[in-house]
Design an enzyme around this catalytic site. Structure first.
Site, mmCIF file in Angstrom:
data_model
loop_
_atom_site.group_PDB
_atom_site.id
_atom_site.type_symbol
_atom_site.label_atom_id
_atom_site.label_comp_id
_atom_site.label_asym_id
_atom_site.label_seq_id
_atom_site.Cartn_x
_atom_site.Cartn_y
_atom_site.Cartn_z
ATOM 1 N N ILE A 88 0.742 -1.244 -0.126
ATOM 2 C CA ILE A 88 0.219 0.026 -0.038
ATOM 3 C C ILE A 88 1.108 1.229 -0.112
ATOM 4 C CG2 ILE A 88 -1.953 -1.040 0.987
ATOM 5 C CD1 ILE A 88 -1.182 -0.248 3.635
ATOM 6 N N GLY A 89 0.756 1.900 -1.074
ATOM 7 C CA GLY A 89 1.852 3.086 -1.305
ATOM 8 C C GLY A 89 1.428 4.219 -1.958
ATOM 9 N N MET A 182 8.735 2.990 -6.672
ATOM 10 C CA MET A 182 10.232 2.721 -6.387
ATOM 11 C C MET A 182 10.114 1.149 -5.621
ATOM 12 S SD MET A 182 11.915 5.846 -5.143
ATOM 13 C CE MET A 182 13.597 5.552 -5.490
ATOM 14 N N GLU A 183 9.026 0.331 -5.648
ATOM 15 C CA GLU A 183 9.002 -1.059 -4.974
ATOM 16 C C GLU A 183 8.288 -2.051 -5.789
ATOM 17 O OE1 GLU A 183 7.795 1.768 -3.432
ATOM 18 O OE2 GLU A 183 9.510 2.185 -2.120
ATOM 19 N N SER A 205 -0.011 10.580 -5.332
ATOM 20 C CA SER A 205 0.287 11.679 -4.547
ATOM 21 C C SER A 205 0.696 12.637 -5.233
ATOM 22 C CB SER A 205 1.161 11.037 -3.410
ATOM 23 O OG SER A 205 2.620 10.640 -4.006
ATOM 24 N N ASP A 206 1.405 12.523 -6.485
ATOM 25 C CA ASP A 206 1.912 13.533 -7.015
ATOM 26 C C ASP A 206 1.851 13.332 -8.694
ATOM 27 O OD1 ASP A 206 4.213 11.847 -5.874
ATOM 28 O OD2 ASP A 206 4.886 12.737 -7.669
HETATM 29 N N1 HPA Z 1 8.598 9.000 -8.015
HETATM 30 C C1 HPA Z 1 8.851 8.019 -7.540
HETATM 31 N N2 HPA Z 1 8.246 7.313 -6.349
HETATM 32 C C2 HPA Z 1 6.948 7.949 -6.080
HETATM 33 C C3 HPA Z 1 6.690 9.028 -6.455
HETATM 34 C C4 HPA Z 1 7.671 9.654 -7.599
HETATM 35 O O1 HPA Z 1 7.377 10.763 -8.029
HETATM 36 N N3 HPA Z 1 5.680 9.577 -6.093
HETATM 37 C C5 HPA Z 1 5.283 8.753 -5.125
HETATM 38 N N4 HPA Z 1 6.245 7.851 -5.064
#
Ligand code: HPA
Length: 237
Positions: A88-89, A182-183, A205-206
């Site tokens: 969960i990320g 990243m996982e 999140s972005d």
């Molecule tokens: N890059 C890599 N991992 C992330 C990002 C991102 O912009 N946002 C949330 N996890």
């Protein structure tokens, strides 16, 4: 007991949620689980086991990036018998149609990472994919819960700060990746090697398209609806 998780052998449930941030693990345990017990605090990488709707479940922080994630996932599976792992990320959107706070259920992972080259050599291209049973449940349950979820690929990158980040994001998006994390690549690879079930569910999140991000006070709400989805998925409820 293992090197990074120091706990009794039966401390971990077969079903495990995996947030990157150990404080999120603490939040999940306090908010969603009953009778939660903290079984690990080594390096502050908290792990808890408790009950959700009568089902035994654990939640373990993993840290950020594939090498850290790999350590925790491997020890959970190898030493503690974890069988169903749901990450969960959060992720960064690569496409205008994937909006902030949407939920991405990751079907497969592209990657620029070094771990699978090191494992498999240069002549073997492993395809990191989700376990279909979990993917199908997550998709069905997300629709039932009326959550803004989509299914698609993620680009798992080794670098958050990357001189070639824009170029890689363009290439990943042109090949169908909807977001960057990243996982996930490592989760799907370990799950295949160890023959366990795995899925990643993430909130956006972005946005790498607009540069916007979700303000921290709003993150908790979207995170919590993703946790609901992950718990229902793990137990098919
Ligand atoms: N890059 C890599 N991992 C992330 C990002 C991102 O912009 N946002 C949330 N996890």
């Amino acid at each position: 007991m293992s090197i990074h998780i120091v706990a009794e052998p039966d401390s971990v449930a077969e079903a495990v949620l995996l947030p990157g941030d150990p404080l999120r693990a603490q939040h999940v345990a306090q908010t969603f689980l009953s009778d939660a017990v903290r079984y690990n605090e080594i390096r502050g990488m908290y792990g808890y086991t408790g009950y959700w709707n009568g089902h035994r479940v654990s939640v373990q922080g993993t840290g950020m990036g594939m090498p850290s994630f790999s350590i925790y996932a491997t020890e959970l599976i190898q030493e503690y018998g974890a069988k169903r792992l749901v990450r969960i990320g959060t992720c960064g959107s690569l496409l205008p149609q994937l909006h902030l706070k949407d939920i991405l259920i990751a079907q497969a992972a592209h990657s620029d990472g070094g771990m699978n080259r090191s494992r498999f050599g240069w002549s073997y291209e492993f395809a990191p994919v989700a376990t279909f049973g979990l993917l199908e449940k997550a998709w069905r349950i997300a629709r039932r819960l009326n959550l803004p979820a989509v299914v698609g690929s993620v680009f798992t990158s080794d670098q958050f700060y990357d001189e070639k980040g824009e170029e890689k994001a363009r290439m990943a998006a042109s090949l169908g990746a909807m977001a960057v994390d990243m996982e996930t690549c490592e989760l799907y690879t370990i799950a295949a090697i160890k023959q366990v079930e795995a899925l990643t569910i993430m909130t956006v999140s972005d946005s790498l398209v607009t540069g916007e991000n979700v303000p921290s006070e709003e993150r908790q709400v979207t995170f919590d609806s993703m946790v609901e989805l992950a718990l229902h998925t793990l137990f098919n409820e």
